[in-house]
Design an enzyme around this catalytic site. Structure first.
Site, PDB file in Angstrom:
ATOM      1  N   GLU A  88     -16.807 -33.728  -6.309  1.00 24.93           N
ATOM      2  CA  GLU A  88     -16.124 -34.520  -5.527  1.00 24.93           C
ATOM      3  C   GLU A  88     -17.083 -34.690  -4.376  1.00 24.93           C
ATOM      4  O   GLU A  88     -17.005 -35.944  -3.720  1.00 24.93           O
ATOM      5  CB  GLU A  88     -15.053 -33.631  -5.015  1.00 24.93           C
ATOM      6  N   SER A 347      29.437  13.483 -11.460  1.00 23.13           N
ATOM      7  CA  SER A 347      29.034  14.877 -11.445  1.00 23.13           C
ATOM      8  C   SER A 347      27.766  15.165 -10.834  1.00 23.13           C
ATOM      9  O   SER A 347      26.963  16.338 -10.765  1.00 23.13           O
ATOM     10  CB  SER A 347      29.004  15.642 -12.723  1.00 23.13           C
TER      11      SER A 347
END
Length: 685
Positions: A88, A347
């Site tokens: 680029e 329980s």
């Protein structure tokens, strides 16, 4: 990047060159650049939730629905960055925002060919366009990009400009930035990319919609290969390596972003809505494994849900939090976080009751207790299986999860003490009434999975409770409160380690307890070893019953599988504290050999009733022992009948032993001195 279209592009480039060469003198040019109004240089990024090691658990889109994840350039593959700059903007590190050589070349090529052959935009100019979401082909747009690029170079470093490109580069659809693209196309962070992957990520932003791999695989591949060819030309990649990269297929579909621990991620974001990053104590690998386990646990079970919580009980850090199986499964109400939902614990509070009784000097694991029908001021609980074992050690009573002994213990020290211990453990408790009753010990209270795991973590830690934490930056200096003595906590762990594992589970000594709430609405299993504690809840999120769902059969197998996915074996528990009394019942002091409830007998007045066995009970016969029976109320002497036939007459005692013919259904009757009678139907096994 999109190319300038049409013959007018050459005039644009010529105009730009003219501006650079003669902008009415150097001073006026500098003033023109300095007067440039810049767009915001800190674009909004996706809120991220990360695990303890910085790995992404979940991300959220920004306000306009885009995925734009913050990028640290030092954690981006250097090979990708080298390819990007080479392809680029090779002079990125040396130009001042506009590259005159590139522009001159672009102008000459456009004039010679009558069309744009190559672009003259630098990476800085591309950043300028991305910041303002501007166009490429309009004259005004190009001039604006040049002006903003020149100003950017004056206020930002080259690395900061590169970071903005890595954050904003378009990758098709709602993907922006190299991190979002790498996760969406390759399912991984961009720290380590193959040459083929790096080249594709360089190529897509030039034309993000027409080069989307999932929609235009051929174009994406061709563009990638051109980047690879340039990388070979400039010595970034060997020719053989590029040839191998060209043979790799491009991704055929876009991958979903990580979405682990969605419930906890939402909690973190809601607690600090402005924070861009939330670091949790979770382990992403473990979290993913347990989310898979949760999905398997409810497979084929209509509307069933599961929640799993894992913590390091030494530090209190939560390592995994599965709030449901299927966050988006509306049929199971997967959006409900069942780790914090208030449910009946069944329980699972019994170990705390026993530990408190040990600490109060009321009992010892080897203390004998009567498992028989008792009335506690009008409250007459029954065992879950409706069977009674008579005289039994407390160790066995806890392992069998019997109801009568635990209620007797609770009655001895008071349910308020049990509630206080739960609060000291850091549990959030929802009490049905204003005052706690004895039913609290059997699950008559609302708690959460998170609260229960915190309680069991305290027992595993030697009786000291620390708050569970899930934020990595949380307070680590918090001082824990003592809930049980070290001796009582060790005794509870030793008892629970004696429970047999569920069928098919490893035969280890995991200390664990199961529970089933009234109506089979909640199935629980919570266990711990020397390092970790795991809690499992199963049921329906809307609280409707699940027939046949028991903690031991439903949740316990998931608990053992969760430990197997946590680590290959168990960590050894700590040794018994020096003060622990490891003796048999016969060696205990006389007051500890047998536990006697303070107020657990039927009042012997009024009409008689069969106290034991209660009506509808199932009783297991022991060969040669007969059936032990008891009458409450009435007036002696008593006559006992079985199926209408007298068996014992003139009995002065309220207890008797009846000879029975064998198993089956029988009707037991008792008649007192005044002719009043009572009856109970039972099944003998």
């Amino acid at each position: 990047m999109r190319r300038v279209a049409g013959r007018g592009a050459g005039w644009i480039l010529a105009l730009a060159a003219g501006l650079m060469l003669a902008a009415h003198g150097r001073d006026r040019f500098d003033a023109w650049v300095e007067a440039t109004d810049l767009p915001p240089l800190a674009p909004a990024t996706s809120v991220e939730v990360q695990d303890r090691d910085g790995r992404l658990l979940r991300a959220y889109t920004v306000a306009d629905g885009r995925w734009r994840l913050d990028v640290d350039p030092t954690r981006v593959d250097p090979g990708f960055v080298a390819m990007l700059l080479t392809y680029e903007d090779r002079r990125f590190r040396s130009h001042s925002g506009v590259d005159p050589r590139a522009m001159a070349r672009a102008f000459a090529q456009a004039a010679w060919n009558g069309r744009v052959v190559s672009g003259g935009s630098t990476l800085t100019m591309q950043v300028a366009r991305l910041l303002e979401e501007g166009t490429t082909g309009e004259v005004a747009g190009k001039l604006r990009q040049i002006r903003v690029a020149l100003k950017l170079e004056r206020v930002l470093t080259k690395d900061e400009i590169l970071s903005l490109y890595l954050l904003l580069a378009p990758y098709g659809g709602n993907l922006e930035g190299v991190r979002a693209a790498s996760l969406a196309w390759f399912g991984k962070e961009p720290a380590r990319l193959t040459p083929a992957e790096a080249a594709l990520l360089v190529a897509i932003p030039q034309s993000p919609e027409s080069r989307r791999p999932d929609r235009a695989a051929d174009r994406a591949r061709d563009a990638r290969d051109r980047v690879l060819a340039r990388a070979v030309r400039f010595g970034l990649v060997e020719a053989e390596e590029a040839e191998a990269a060209r043979s790799e297929p491009v991704p055929g579909r876009r991958l979903a972003f990580p979405a682990h621990a969605p419930h906890l991620a939402d909690r973190a974001r809601a607690g600090d809505p402005l924070a861009p990053l939330h670091r949790l104590t979770l382990d992403r690998g473990l979290q993913a494994r347990l989310e898979d386990l949760a999905a398997l646990a409810v497979l084929g079970r209509d509307q069933m849900q599961v929640a799993i919580l894992v913590a390091d009980h030494a530090s209190g850090e939560i390592l995994a939090s599965v709030g449901s199986a299927g966050f988006r499964d509306d049929g199971r109400q997967g959006f409900v976080d069942m780790t914090v939902a208030m449910r009946s614990p069944g329980s699972t509070l019994k170990p705390l009751v026993y530990g408190l009784a040990f600490d109060q000097g009321l009992a010892h694991p080897e203390t004998l207790v009567d498992d028989r029908p008792m009335d506690f001021g009008g409250y007459a609980p029954q065992n879950f299986d409706r069977l009674y074992r008579g005289e039994i050690r407390l160790r066995e009573a806890l392992q069998l999860s019997l109801n009568i002994p635990v209620v007797a213990l609770t009655e001895a020290f008071g349910p308020a003490r049990l509630l206080l211990a739960m609060e000291r453990a850091g549990m959030v408790v929802r009490l049905p009434g204003e005052r706690p009753g004895l039913a609290v010990s059997l699950g008559g209270v609302g708690v959460s999975l998170e609260g229960l795991v915190q309680l069991y973590a305290a027992i595993a830690r030697g009786g000291v409770a620390l708050p569970l934490t899930w934020r990595a930056e949380g307070d680590r200096e918090a001082q824990g409160q003592r809930v049980l003595s070290a001796v009582a906590a060790w005794q509870i762990g030793d008892i629970l380690a004696g429970l047999a594992p569920p069928p098919g589970a490893p035969a280890n000594r995991l200390s664990y307890k199961t529970g089933t709430s009234y109506g089979h609405r909640d199935a629980w299993a919570i266990g711990y070893d020397g390092r970790h504690v795991i809690g499992v809840w199963m049921g329906r999120a809307d609280g409707t019953p699940v027939p046949g769902a028991f903690g031991a059969d439903t949740a316990a197998p998931v608990l053992f599988q969760a430990f197997a996915r946590l680590k290959p074996g168990l960590d050894a528990p700590p040794p018994a504290p020096a003060a622990t009394r490891l003796v048999s019942n016969a060696e205990l002091p006389a007051p500890l050999r047998r536990f006697r409830p303070r107020e657990a007998a039927f009042a012997p007045e009024g009409a008689p009733s069969v106290a034991f066995p209660p009506d509808g009970a199932e009783v297991e016969l022991i060969a040669g022992a007969g059936l032990k029976v008891r009458v409450s109320g009435g007036k002696a002497p008593f006559t006992w009948l079985v199926d209408g036939a007298p068996v014992v007459t003139g009995a002065r005692d309220r207890e008797a032993v009846l000879a029975m013919a064998g198993a089956g259904f029988v009707t037991l009757s008792v008649i007192d001195a005044e002719g009043r009678s009572a009856r109970a139907g039972l099944r003998l096994r």
